[in-house]
Design a protein around this motif. Sequence first.
Motif, mmCIF file in Angstrom:
data_model
loop_
_atom_site.group_PDB
_atom_site.id
_atom_site.type_symbol
_atom_site.label_atom_id
_atom_site.label_comp_id
_atom_site.label_asym_id
_atom_site.label_seq_id
_atom_site.Cartn_x
_atom_site.Cartn_y
_atom_site.Cartn_z
ATOM 1 N N ARG A 120 -87.894 -6.704 30.824
ATOM 2 C CA ARG A 120 -88.965 -6.664 29.821
ATOM 3 C C ARG A 120 -90.209 -7.435 30.251
ATOM 4 O O ARG A 120 -91.242 -7.347 29.602
ATOM 5 C CB ARG A 120 -88.470 -7.232 28.494
ATOM 6 C CG ARG A 120 -87.422 -6.381 27.840
ATOM 7 C CD ARG A 120 -87.002 -6.998 26.542
ATOM 8 N NE ARG A 120 -85.996 -6.176 25.890
ATOM 9 C CZ ARG A 120 -85.206 -6.605 24.949
ATOM 10 N NH1 ARG A 120 -85.296 -7.840 24.523
ATOM 11 N NH2 ARG A 120 -84.320 -5.811 24.405
ATOM 12 N N GLY A 144 -101.027 -6.717 20.932
ATOM 13 C CA GLY A 144 -99.681 -6.274 21.254
ATOM 14 C C GLY A 144 -98.653 -7.053 20.460
ATOM 15 O O GLY A 144 -98.721 -8.286 20.405
ATOM 16 N N ALA A 203 -94.398 -7.323 19.710
ATOM 17 C CA ALA A 203 -93.050 -6.884 20.081
ATOM 18 C C ALA A 203 -92.010 -7.733 19.365
ATOM 19 O O ALA A 203 -92.180 -8.937 19.192
ATOM 20 C CB ALA A 203 -92.837 -7.000 21.581
ATOM 21 N N TYR A 207 -87.822 -8.261 19.711
ATOM 22 C CA TYR A 207 -86.708 -8.000 20.611
ATOM 23 C C TYR A 207 -85.381 -8.170 19.893
ATOM 24 O O TYR A 207 -84.835 -9.276 19.841
ATOM 25 C CB TYR A 207 -86.786 -8.924 21.818
ATOM 26 C CG TYR A 207 -88.064 -8.764 22.604
ATOM 27 C CD1 TYR A 207 -88.336 -7.582 23.293
ATOM 28 C CD2 TYR A 207 -89.015 -9.774 22.639
ATOM 29 C CE1 TYR A 207 -89.508 -7.432 24.013
ATOM 30 C CE2 TYR A 207 -90.187 -9.628 23.365
ATOM 31 C CZ TYR A 207 -90.426 -8.455 24.040
ATOM 32 O OH TYR A 207 -91.589 -8.304 24.745
ATOM 33 N N ARG A 233 -100.838 -2.248 20.638
ATOM 34 C CA ARG A 233 -99.643 -1.497 20.987
ATOM 35 C C ARG A 233 -98.445 -2.203 20.389
ATOM 36 O O ARG A 233 -98.531 -3.370 20.022
ATOM 37 C CB ARG A 233 -99.497 -1.338 22.496
ATOM 38 C CG ARG A 233 -99.494 -2.598 23.225
ATOM 39 C CD ARG A 233 -100.073 -2.468 24.644
ATOM 40 N NE ARG A 233 -99.700 -3.669 25.347
ATOM 41 C CZ ARG A 233 -100.173 -4.858 25.058
ATOM 42 N NH1 ARG A 233 -101.054 -5.033 24.115
ATOM 43 N NH2 ARG A 233 -99.753 -5.917 25.713
ATOM 44 N N ARG A 234 -97.347 -1.464 20.269
ATOM 45 C CA ARG A 234 -96.123 -1.968 19.637
ATOM 46 C C ARG A 234 -94.920 -1.565 20.480
ATOM 47 O O ARG A 234 -94.892 -0.473 21.033
ATOM 48 C CB ARG A 234 -95.948 -1.356 18.230
ATOM 49 C CG ARG A 234 -97.192 -1.426 17.354
ATOM 50 C CD ARG A 234 -97.479 -2.867 16.952
ATOM 51 N NE ARG A 234 -98.636 -2.987 16.102
ATOM 52 C CZ ARG A 234 -99.779 -3.542 16.461
ATOM 53 N NH1 ARG A 234 -99.964 -3.975 17.687
ATOM 54 N NH2 ARG A 234 -100.770 -3.675 15.598
ATOM 55 N N TRP A 235 -93.919 -2.425 20.567
ATOM 56 C CA TRP A 235 -92.684 -2.093 21.251
ATOM 57 C C TRP A 235 -91.572 -3.022 20.794
ATOM 58 O O TRP A 235 -91.807 -4.017 20.143
ATOM 59 C CB TRP A 235 -92.849 -2.116 22.769
ATOM 60 C CG TRP A 235 -93.047 -3.465 23.374
ATOM 61 C CD1 TRP A 235 -92.087 -4.259 23.940
ATOM 62 C CD2 TRP A 235 -94.273 -4.198 23.489
ATOM 63 N NE1 TRP A 235 -92.645 -5.429 24.410
ATOM 64 C CE2 TRP A 235 -93.985 -5.412 24.132
ATOM 65 C CE3 TRP A 235 -95.584 -3.944 23.109
ATOM 66 C CZ2 TRP A 235 -94.961 -6.367 24.405
ATOM 67 C CZ3 TRP A 235 -96.552 -4.903 23.376
ATOM 68 C CH2 TRP A 235 -96.224 -6.089 24.009
ATOM 69 N N SER A 236 -90.344 -2.662 21.156
ATOM 70 C CA SER A 236 -89.192 -3.509 20.845
ATOM 71 C C SER A 236 -88.177 -3.388 21.955
ATOM 72 O O SER A 236 -88.307 -2.587 22.841
ATOM 73 C CB SER A 236 -88.574 -3.098 19.514
ATOM 74 O OG SER A 236 -88.221 -1.759 19.520
#
Length: 111
Positions: free
Chosen positions: A54, A90, A92, A94, A108-111
């Motif tokens: 990551r 950004g 995130a 986890y 932006r986005r994430w996991s």
Amino acid sequence: RDHHTGEMVQIDLRLVETLRYLRDMLGQPKAAIGVTSGYRSPKTNAWLAKFNERVAQNSFHMRGMAVDFRLEGVKTATLHRALLSLKYGGVARYGDANFLHFDVGPMRRWS
């Protein structure tokens, strides 16, 4: 300051101001911000990337523009919703980790 190398950079003021705004927004103006990862030197970032897929090669952590953190007295899910509501930078989450990533790069986005 990268605690592995001692190297220092100036942290982006937008990052600091956003964290302060979040505390106020959540009604916790004096809550401690627990930083799990702030500035990382390129050397430290490369080392971490060997062990964690990551870790981005061009991480905003290396520019003083990112932080992995928690906010004392605020649930991670609540903090995550608040960050997403800003529609900025950004963000995130986890899994079940008790911290979030936030940076002042593009949205932006994430996991």
